[in-house]
Design an enzyme around this catalytic site. Structure first.
Site, mmCIF file in Angstrom:
data_model
loop_
_atom_site.group_PDB
_atom_site.id
_atom_site.type_symbol
_atom_site.label_atom_id
_atom_site.label_comp_id
_atom_site.label_asym_id
_atom_site.label_seq_id
_atom_site.Cartn_x
_atom_site.Cartn_y
_atom_site.Cartn_z
ATOM 1 N N MET A 30 0.831 -1.201 0.000
ATOM 2 C CA MET A 30 0.000 0.000 0.000
ATOM 3 C C MET A 30 0.871 1.257 0.000
ATOM 4 O O MET A 30 0.398 2.355 0.306
ATOM 5 C CB MET A 30 -0.947 -0.013 1.196
ATOM 6 C CG MET A 30 -1.925 -1.192 1.127
ATOM 7 S SD MET A 30 -3.426 -0.968 2.066
ATOM 8 C CE MET A 30 -2.758 -0.826 3.711
ATOM 9 N N HIS A 34 8.879 1.258 3.533
ATOM 10 C CA HIS A 34 9.920 1.281 4.563
ATOM 11 C C HIS A 34 10.792 0.037 4.399
ATOM 12 O O HIS A 34 10.577 -0.748 3.449
ATOM 13 C CB HIS A 34 9.294 1.361 5.960
ATOM 14 C CG HIS A 34 8.241 0.324 6.212
ATOM 15 N ND1 HIS A 34 8.518 -1.035 6.260
ATOM 16 C CD2 HIS A 34 6.899 0.430 6.401
ATOM 17 C CE1 HIS A 34 7.419 -1.706 6.494
ATOM 18 N NE2 HIS A 34 6.401 -0.847 6.570
ATOM 19 N N HIS A 37 9.072 -3.355 3.638
ATOM 20 C CA HIS A 37 8.704 -3.559 2.231
ATOM 21 C C HIS A 37 9.946 -3.866 1.394
ATOM 22 O O HIS A 37 9.915 -4.728 0.510
ATOM 23 C CB HIS A 37 8.061 -2.294 1.656
ATOM 24 C CG HIS A 37 6.783 -1.875 2.318
ATOM 25 N ND1 HIS A 37 6.664 -0.686 3.005
ATOM 26 C CD2 HIS A 37 5.574 -2.475 2.395
ATOM 27 C CE1 HIS A 37 5.420 -0.570 3.459
ATOM 28 N NE2 HIS A 37 4.740 -1.639 3.114
ATOM 29 N N ASP A 151 2.140 -9.404 8.660
ATOM 30 C CA ASP A 151 0.691 -9.614 8.593
ATOM 31 C C ASP A 151 0.465 -11.120 8.487
ATOM 32 O O ASP A 151 0.152 -11.640 7.417
ATOM 33 C CB ASP A 151 0.114 -8.850 7.401
ATOM 34 C CG ASP A 151 0.374 -7.357 7.525
ATOM 35 O OD1 ASP A 151 -0.376 -6.685 8.222
ATOM 36 O OD2 ASP A 151 1.387 -6.879 6.954
ATOM 37 N N GLN A 154 -2.899 -12.499 7.334
ATOM 38 C CA GLN A 154 -3.057 -12.187 5.905
ATOM 39 C C GLN A 154 -2.257 -13.164 5.044
ATOM 40 O O GLN A 154 -2.756 -13.670 4.037
ATOM 41 C CB GLN A 154 -2.590 -10.752 5.643
ATOM 42 C CG GLN A 154 -2.429 -10.398 4.179
ATOM 43 C CD GLN A 154 -2.025 -8.943 3.995
ATOM 44 O OE1 GLN A 154 -2.870 -8.066 4.101
ATOM 45 N NE2 GLN A 154 -0.754 -8.695 3.745
ATOM 46 N N VAL A 177 10.639 -7.280 9.656
ATOM 47 C CA VAL A 177 11.746 -6.344 9.866
ATOM 48 C C VAL A 177 11.343 -5.390 10.992
ATOM 49 O O VAL A 177 10.244 -4.834 10.980
ATOM 50 C CB VAL A 177 12.065 -5.560 8.578
ATOM 51 C CG1 VAL A 177 13.164 -4.541 8.823
ATOM 52 C CG2 VAL A 177 12.463 -6.526 7.465
HETATM 53 P P1 AMP Z 1 1.341 -2.948 3.473
HETATM 54 O O1 AMP Z 1 1.901 -1.867 2.604
HETATM 55 O O2 AMP Z 1 1.261 -2.584 4.913
HETATM 56 O O3 AMP Z 1 0.057 -3.520 2.922
HETATM 57 O O4 AMP Z 1 2.396 -4.136 3.416
HETATM 58 C C1 AMP Z 1 2.778 -4.682 2.172
HETATM 59 C C2 AMP Z 1 3.550 -5.948 2.428
HETATM 60 O O5 AMP Z 1 4.718 -5.643 3.195
HETATM 61 C C3 AMP Z 1 2.755 -6.987 3.218
HETATM 62 O O6 AMP Z 1 3.029 -8.269 2.686
HETATM 63 C C4 AMP Z 1 3.299 -6.833 4.597
HETATM 64 O O7 AMP Z 1 3.214 -8.007 5.384
HETATM 65 C C5 AMP Z 1 4.760 -6.488 4.314
HETATM 66 N N1 AMP Z 1 5.351 -5.809 5.472
HETATM 67 C C6 AMP Z 1 4.882 -4.685 6.083
HETATM 68 N N2 AMP Z 1 5.644 -4.368 7.145
HETATM 69 C C7 AMP Z 1 6.607 -5.316 7.223
HETATM 70 C C8 AMP Z 1 7.696 -5.577 8.111
HETATM 71 N N3 AMP Z 1 7.939 -4.787 9.160
HETATM 72 N N4 AMP Z 1 8.472 -6.647 7.877
HETATM 73 C C9 AMP Z 1 8.221 -7.468 6.823
HETATM 74 N N5 AMP Z 1 7.226 -7.287 5.946
HETATM 75 C C10 AMP Z 1 6.427 -6.237 6.141
#
Ligand code: AMP
Length: 283
Positions: A30, A34, A37, A151, A154, A177
């Site tokens: 989304m 960081h 991602h 997640d 998810q 991370v």
């Molecule tokens: P989001 O943008 O929050 O929908 O996350 C996109 C993808 O990045 C999802 O598969 C999340 O699980 C992964 N993600 C988000 N934060 C982290 C993190 N701290 N460590 C690893 N993967 C992450």
């Protein structure tokens, strides 16, 4: 990095990559990227020939309209980070591009894996996730898709969905991370005040405590470990706990007696932000 904003160009671009014999790595996000991602991007780069990052704040998975409005967006910076990492394609469609009719009459309903935890606190959330991920998989075509264990529920739902629906996608899970203080990286962390940030570190500390109870202290009651973690969350100022549980890593069912590997899952509101975290543990 090539910026693509329409669905048909994405379909065509990735089909062309496959025709040239290249394995496509897909990283759905989304945005507000960081290091979490970027770890998915790095895993995709290591395992595939061309990486496509999707950036779409999916209205269908937000129950609370104010949460959707407050969600951070920064496409310029995201594009720069993707370019630096050697990403081939960034797909950043508008909501109208993804949902030309304004909504989706057909929705992918994920079943029992979505019924607990986040599914209870965020009704409709996982149907929104499953629907957008299905659309992205359909546009991307055969590929490897990278998701974070951050997640965890998810990830379990997407894995099961790809299997149930015979989607031509290999779902890859990547480790969480964290910041130096243990806080799991999240695009939402930027909305925490300094005090709230400090308070939010109790999530990962509660997980470490739960893990130590199981691994070092021999605790075998899932309910006992869950209560200990929930108590820790409840005692922290600025933190409003939602759940703290010991779950089976595949079915996500709560575990009564711990006999093998489990997943500890916690969620809490801290200030204006809902945070989730999880950790593996084994006797
Ligand atoms: P989001 O943008 O929050 O929908 O996350 C996109 C993808 O990045 C999802 O598969 C999340 O699980 C992964 N993600 C988000 N934060 C982290 C993190 N701290 N460590 C690893 N993967 C992450």
């Amino acid at each position: 990095v090539e910026l693509i904003e329409d669905k048909h160009s994405l379909r065509r671009a990735l089909a062309a990559e496959r025709e040239a014999g290249r394995l496509v790595g897909l990283v759905p996000t989304m945005g507000a990227l960081h290091a979490g991602h970027l770890s998915l991007v790095d895993a995709a780069t290591a395992g595939c020939d061309i990486v496509a990052v999707t950036i779409f704040v999916n209205p269908l998975q937000f129950g609370d309209p104010s949460d959707l409005v407050a969600y951070p967006r920064n496409l310029e910076r995201d594009l720069e980070l993707c370019a630096q990492r050697g990403v081939g394609v960034v797909f950043a469609p508008t909501p109208a591009e993804m949902y030309p009719r304004g909504d989706s009459s057909t929705v992918v309903e994920p079943g029992p894996l979505a019924s607990r935890y986040e599914g209870v606190s965020r009704p409709g959330h996982f149907a929104g996730v499953a629907t957008i991920v299905t659309k992205l998989f359909s546009l991307a075509g055969p590929c490897r898709a990278y998701f974070g264990e951050k997640d965890f529920q998810q990830l379990a739902i997407v894995r099961r969905m790809a299997e149930d629906l015979d989607l031509p996608v290999e779902v890859m899970g990547c480790p969480i991370v964290r910041e130096a203080d243990g806080l799991a990286m999240s695009s939402r962390n930027g909305r925490l005040s300094p005090d709230e940030w400090t308070a939010a570190t109790v999530l990962s500390r509660s997980l470490e405590t739960g893990k130590a109870l199981i691994t070092d202290k021999g605790e075998r009651s899932g309910g006992g470990v869950g209560s200990a973690m929930l108590d820790m969350l409840a005692c922290a100022a600025l933190v409003r706990p939602d759940y703290a549980v010991v779950a089976d890593p595949i079915s996500l069912e709560p575990v009564g007696t711990i006999t093998g590997e489990v997943r500890l899952l916690v969620a809490a509101d801290v200030g204006p932000v809902r945070l989730i975290d999880n950790m593996a543990a084994a006797p």
